[in-house]
Design a protein around this motif. Structure first.
Motif, short mmCIF file in Angstrom:
data_model
loop_
_atom_site.label_atom_id
_atom_site.label_comp_id
_atom_site.label_asym_id
_atom_site.label_seq_id
_atom_site.Cartn_x
_atom_site.Cartn_y
_atom_site.Cartn_z
N THR A 164 -5.58 -6.36 1.61
CA THR A 164 -4.65 -6.07 0.84
C THR A 164 -4.04 -7.09 -0.04
OG1 THR A 164 -3.16 -6.89 2.52
CG2 THR A 164 -3.34 -4.45 2.44
N ASN A 218 -4.40 -0.88 7.43
CA ASN A 218 -4.22 -0.93 6.22
C ASN A 218 -5.21 0.05 5.55
OD1 ASN A 218 -2.75 -3.39 6.33
ND2 ASN A 218 -4.37 -4.71 5.84
N GLU A 219 -6.05 0.49 6.34
CA GLU A 219 -6.89 1.63 5.72
C GLU A 219 -6.44 2.95 6.11
OE1 GLU A 219 -11.12 1.29 6.93
OE2 GLU A 219 -11.58 3.23 6.04
N LYS A 251 -9.61 -2.39 3.36
CA LYS A 251 -8.51 -2.87 4.34
C LYS A 251 -7.90 -4.10 3.79
CE LYS A 251 -11.46 -4.56 7.95
NZ LYS A 251 -12.11 -4.08 9.09
N LYS A 255 -8.31 -2.53 -3.96
CA LYS A 255 -8.51 -1.98 -5.50
C LYS A 255 -9.79 -2.02 -6.26
CE LYS A 255 -4.13 -0.99 -6.51
NZ LYS A 255 -3.54 0.46 -7.03
N ARG A 263 -6.49 -7.16 -5.99
CA ARG A 263 -6.54 -6.72 -4.24
C ARG A 263 -8.00 -6.00 -4.06
NH1 ARG A 263 -1.40 -7.87 -3.07
NH2 ARG A 263 -0.06 -7.60 -4.53
N ILE A 287 0.90 -1.16 -0.13
CA ILE A 287 0.06 0.00 0.19
C ILE A 287 0.92 1.27 -0.12
CG2 ILE A 287 -2.08 1.06 0.93
CD1 ILE A 287 -2.04 -1.34 2.80
#
Lengths: 161, 491
Positions: free
Chosen positions: B163, B263-264, B161, B180, B177, B14
């Motif tokens: 990935t 992840n976010e 979130k 995406k 992903r 990311i």
């Protein structure tokens, strides 16, 4: 204990599931090994292969490689969502080449020396990166490894500077 | 307060695109943050781990679900109490205070008088995750006017979130992903001019005449009364807790909560983690923690076998992470935050075996012990529900076209029972098609597409042995049209 208890598949289990290429094919040159022993509903590898060497009738079948059609190009390696595809090349007498997926930092670079990891994460030797290409942030890294470790090494760890 | 910056700057997957740097006040101290972050993420990034105290015993509460479903992070923001700061965006100059127990009655003068706005639409979609967005897109392409309401300020649900590349078939976004996919769906949604999107919008009630009340928060709050001809509610799920000593200590977090932070928002949830539960969520979060630079001490699994897919397990075993089967957590240790945790072996009745205690040095205990459908909206609307263990708990019964016992109210995604992302896309499309067909869209393609999807879903995808449990659950939740009619008439 089987792979569902340990998270580690043994060469014997791979053999029994028909996931290992025949010996003659291995010695001819690069060929894919798909370590995907469960009937997961996924067929990304089938679409990824430019030579239609991977087959599956239903989406949840275990992927089957037609060994004679596989060129070992490695296109499928970084596309597999399970990071379960490897390419092994045993055509050289003194070493083996292994292509594996890699999604950690630092980024792999040609010539770098790496730790070789087995399926349980144990360091089992050193290897050298001879090629690295990236597909949507997943690297397909080709490492030169000791020839007798082609069925043992399944990971690399690149030391941070 | 620690001065360490917990933001992640170097990640293999990311590229964190942070917004403008801003400042706000946390208990009168100035905190730097980036626009786009949630208040909680911004506080976590500077080392704050306690976000409220429990009403009865004043126990510290940390982050848990991070998606607005639990009540660990209720804080007072600009004088308004009980704000879930995990889904509240940080803004320049706001004043945030943690709550100790129940808050004071808000000063009503501080709350502007709300306008009530009535909206008529063909389809109301509740929930902006994969199922909801797919339903909205499907219906809008068939010419329906659609309103989407989403409680978070961003669309995408839990996709944002994820990935890893999704499994499944390419036609259902396999190989992409998760985050995406969220970007792609959002772009498609924005292009449809017959879709109106309300974010920070909570559907709070279903009223007579099929009217749905929606509290639209954010910069221009309104009380939205939506009168739709049909509804698709894709309200998702929340993470389950687990009983053990000190399970409420900050640092004990839902695995998905940690995913959100990491992840976010690009904030490291901890440095040394123990994961409880080896389903796909537990296995995936272990891998993602390592990608973000954290250490995973072990994964504990109470059953004798790994719960998730072998490939996910193999991925982390390869980097040396242990999966301890027949083990569970019995204790977390720490004063204000987790400092250690204890695992124990269990016997065949899942009882901890004395003398098998193993202590781990960790600052994070992630629970990935299952999800439970969020079906509060359906309950309140009066839908007939059923307890289905294979689906994670209580969920409405529905026809194969995903209509519940409340006519015109459709269900899709994890609210309909915990399953996989692929099925969320497929169910979203089926629900969207069904709503359109019900509203009179008489297109052969719509009927054909729906049959094709149903066939693929039931006769192919769900026939995979690894998803058997959810297939059994979905079968239990599905009733025939005739049976549903009888249920509706109370027979």
């Amino acid at each position: 204990m089987g792979f569902k208890e340990t998270g580690v598949i043994t060469p014997r289990e791979l053999e029994e599931k028909g996931l290992l290429p025949p010996k003659e094919r291995l010695e001819k040159g690069p060929v894919v090994i798909i370590e995907c022993p469960e009937e997961i509903p996924c067929n990304i590898c089938v679409d990824a292969c430019p030579f239609n060497a991977i087959i599956m009738d239903k989406i949840y079948e275990i992927p089957r490689v037609q060994w004679d059609k596989c060129t070992g190009c490695g296109t499928c390696v970084p596309q597999c969502p399970g990071l379960a595809i490897f390419v092994v090349d045993l055509s050289k007498p003194d070493k083996a080449l292994l292509t594996l997926p890699y999604e950690f930092k630092p980024e792999p670079t040609k010539g770098a020396e790496v730790d070789l990891l087995d399926r349980e994460g144990r360091v089992v030797g050193k290897g050298k990166i001879v090629n690295a290409r990236v597909y949507d942030k997943t690297w397909a890294v080709t490492v030169e490894i000791p020839r007798d470790k082609w069925l043992e090494v399944r990971g690399i760890w690149i030391p941070r500077k | 307060m620690s001065t360490r910056d917990y933001r992640i700057y170097d990640h293999p997957i990311i590229d964190f695109r942070r917004g403008r740097k801003i400042t706000f006040y946390f208990e009168d101290k100035v905190i730097e943050a980036y626009e786009g972050e949630s208040i909680l993420a911004a506080l976590y990034a500077v080392g704050i781990r306690i976000f409220s105290w429990s009403p009865k015993l004043s126990r510290p509460r940390g982050a848990f679900c991070m998606i607005g479903k639990c009540s660990s992070c209720l804080a007072t923001v600009d004088g308004i109490p009980n704000k879930r700061i995990c889904i509240e965006p940080v803004r320049e100059g706001i004043r945030v205070y943690r709550q100790k127990g129940l808050p004071e009655t808000p000063n009503v003068k501080q709350i502007e008088e709300l306008d009530t706005v009535e909206v008529e639409t063909d389809l109301l979609v509740i929930g902006g995750g994969p199922a909801g967005l797919q339903a909205a897109l499907t219906a809008s392409k068939l010419g329906l006017n659609v309103v989407i309401v989403n409680d978070h300020y961003k669309l995408g649900g839990q996709l944002v979130k994820q990935t890893h590349r999704f499994f499944g078939a390419r036609q259902f976004n396999g190989g992409m992903r998760g985050f995406k996919i969220a970007e792609m769906l959002e772009e498609k949604i924005r292009k449809q001019n017959n879709i109106k999107v309300y974010t920070q919008a909570l559907a709070y009630g279903y009223f007579k005449g099929g009217i749905v009340g929606v509290a639209v928060r954010g910069p221009k709050p309104v009380n939205l009364l939506v009168k739709p001809k049909a509804i698709v509610a894709a309200t998702g799920a929340s993470e389950k807790g687990l009983t053990f000593e000190n399970n409420d200590l900050p640092g004990v977090m839902g695995a998905g909560g940690a995913q959100t932070l990491m992840n976010e928002y690009g904030v490291l949830p901890g440095e040394k983690a123990l994961i409880i539960g080896s389903g796909n969520v537990g296995l995936i979060i272990a891998y993602q923690l390592m990608q973000a630079g954290a250490k995973v001490q072990a994964i504990a699994e109470i059953l004798p076998k790994i719960g998730g897919w072998f490939v996910h397990a193999a991925k982390i075993r390869r980097y040396g992470v242990k999966i301890l089967t027949r083990h569970t957590i019995t204790k977390a240790i720490g004063e204000t935050h987790v400092e250690k945790a204890v695992l124990q072996m269990v016997d065949e009745n899942f009882r901890p075996v004395p003398g098998t205690e193993k202590e781990f040095d960790v600052d994070l205990v992630l629970l990935s012990v299952g999800l439970t459908p969020d079906t509060r909206f359906f309950s309140q609307a009066g839908a007939v529900m059923k307890w289905i263990p294979e689906l994670g708990g209580l969920t409405p019964i529905r026809t194969r076209y995903l209509e519940t016992s409340v006519e015109g109210l459709y269900i899709a995604g994890d609210a309909a029972g915990i399953e996989e992302a692929t099925t969320a896309f497929i169910e979203g499309e089926i629900a969207g098609l069904s709503a359109a067909i019900k509203l009179g869209v008489d297109k052969k393609e719509a009927y054909e597409r729906r049959e094709k999807l149903l066939d693929y879903l039931w006769n192919e995808y769900r026939m995979s042995p690894v998803v058997e449990r959810s297939r059994i659950g979905k079968l239990k939740a599905t009733v025939s049209e005739e049976e549903m009619e009888k249920i509706r008439r109370g027979l």
